[in-house]
Design an enzyme around this catalytic site. Structure first.
Site, PDB file in Angstrom:
ATOM      1  CG  ASN A 158      16.354  41.732  51.180  1.00  0.00           C
ATOM      2  OD1 ASN A 158      16.452  41.558  49.960  1.00  0.00           O
ATOM      3  ND2 ASN A 158      17.381  41.635  52.013  1.00  0.00           N
ATOM      4  CE  LYS A 172      17.562  38.210  53.005  1.00  0.00           C
ATOM      5  NZ  LYS A 172      18.104  37.560  54.184  1.00  0.00           N
ATOM      6  CG  HIS A 182      21.303  42.572  53.550  1.00  0.00           C
ATOM      7  ND1 HIS A 182      21.841  41.338  53.813  1.00  0.00           N
ATOM      8  CD2 HIS A 182      20.045  42.563  54.040  1.00  0.00           C
ATOM      9  CE1 HIS A 182      20.925  40.603  54.428  1.00  0.00           C
ATOM     10  NE2 HIS A 182      19.823  41.323  54.581  1.00  0.00           N
ATOM     11  CD  GLU A 199      21.611  37.716  53.247  1.00  0.00           C
ATOM     12  OE1 GLU A 199      21.121  38.081  52.162  1.00  0.00           O
ATOM     13  OE2 GLU A 199      20.928  37.248  54.191  1.00  0.00           O
ATOM     14  CD  GLU A 245      18.196  43.452  58.039  1.00  0.00           C
ATOM     15  OE1 GLU A 245      17.076  42.949  57.911  1.00  0.00           O
ATOM     16  OE2 GLU A 245      19.085  43.339  57.184  1.00  0.00           O
ATOM     17  N   GLY A 255      17.633  35.108  59.014  1.00  0.00           N
ATOM     18  CA  GLY A 255      17.397  33.796  58.414  1.00  0.00           C
ATOM     19  C   GLY A 255      17.623  32.633  59.371  1.00  0.00           C
ATOM     20  CB  SER A 282      14.044  35.744  62.526  1.00  0.00           C
ATOM     21  OG  SER A 282      15.106  34.973  61.982  1.00  0.00           O
TER      22      SER A 282
HETATM   23  P1  PGA Z   1      15.042  37.255  57.455  1.00  0.00           P
HETATM   24  O1  PGA Z   1      15.984  38.292  56.655  1.00  0.00           O
HETATM   25  O2  PGA Z   1      13.734  37.978  57.715  1.00  0.00           O
HETATM   26  O3  PGA Z   1      14.882  36.088  56.532  1.00  0.00           O
HETATM   27  O4  PGA Z   1      15.737  36.930  58.717  1.00  0.00           O
HETATM   28  C1  PGA Z   1      16.018  39.649  56.989  1.00  0.00           C
HETATM   29  C2  PGA Z   1      16.968  40.383  56.065  1.00  0.00           C
HETATM   30  O5  PGA Z   1      17.984  39.785  55.675  1.00  0.00           O
HETATM   31  O6  PGA Z   1      16.758  41.554  55.700  1.00  0.00           O
END
Ligand code: PGA
Length: 251
Positions: A9, A11, A95, A97, A167, A173, A212
């Protein structure tokens, strides 16, 4: 064991040029990889260009979001048909976010999931608890509510087309990854819930982990019987790291 799905992803990162560089590197690095489904989700503006670069490779494209509407006066939105037309076969839905910054509810996630399936896209539906929910012992309750909400009114036959991405929000992140056992426990609960809702068809549904994921933790995550792949944010922006994740070495 199900065929693993490794999804990157991106983003709101990369331009057409930097995304193309990343894809070309990935194509090279992933040449020998078989038996893994590989998906990347670039920004909308790069998808069509990248579709030409992945055409003769194993890499498939996903949108990061979509509208539940088919078309019309919805300024700023992108439909399933548009994603398919630009070269996507998959779409990430719900997601954390999107849920947090754009206030997407379980019911929005449901409408998008149904619209994706109607439009011929395979949804990767994200669920996961926030830190407060984890600390108050509500992880499973939260995740079950999100899965039930996302899949409301789904035709039983359509469940085969979906992927669930677990997740935990506190792991996205942040560098804090759920332990393989912690993740496995949630994946088992999701699988049991899917079975209750849809019956035996769910044996082919992949439940992937995100939060992560890095080259140094992917092997132990993938060693868990109910972790069928990964949704990778930060590490998917580095070709070598994502290639190492895709080429995980089962413990
Ligand atoms: P990350 O993000 O691997 O940077 O933690 C995962 C995601 O948001 O799908």
């Amino acid at each position: 064991m199900l065929k693993p799905l490794m999804a990157g992803n991106w983003k709101m990162n990369t331009t057409i040029r930097t995304g193309a560089d990343l894809v070309l590197k990935l194509r090279d690095l992933l040449k020998g990889v078989e038996d893994v489904d590989i998906v990347i989700a670039p920004p909308f503006t790069s998808i069509y260009h990248l579709s030409h670069l992945v055409a003769d490779s194993r890499i498939k494209l996903a949108g990061q979001n979509m509208s539940w509407e088919k078309n019309g006066a919805y300024t700023g939105e992108v439909s399933a048909e548009m994603l398919l037309d630009a070269g996507c076969r998959h779409v990430i839905i719900g997601h954390s976010e999107r849920r947090e910054y754009f206030k997407e509810s379980d019911s929005d996630v449901n409408k998008k999931t149904l619209a994706a399936l109607r439009g011929g896209l395979r949804p990767i539906i994200c669920v996961g608890e926030r830190l407060e929910e984890k600390e108050s012992g509500n992880t499973l309750q939260t995740v079950k509510r999100q899965v039930t909400g996302a899949l409301d009114k789904l035709r039983p036959g359509a469940v085969k087309e979906i992927t669930i991405a677990y997740e935990p929000v506190w792991a996205i992140g942040t560098g804090k990854v759920a332990s393989p056992q912690e993740a496995e426990e949630v994946h088992i609960a999701i699988r049991e819930l899917l079975f209750e809702m849809f019956g035996p068809d769910v044996k082919d549904v992949r439940i992937i982990y995100g939060g992560s994921v890095k080259p140094d933790n992917i092997d132990s995550l993938m060693a868990q019987p109910n972790i069928d792949g990964a949704l990778v944010g930060g590490a998917s922006l580095k070709a070598e790291d994502f290639a190492r994740i895709v080429g995980f070495k089962p413990a």
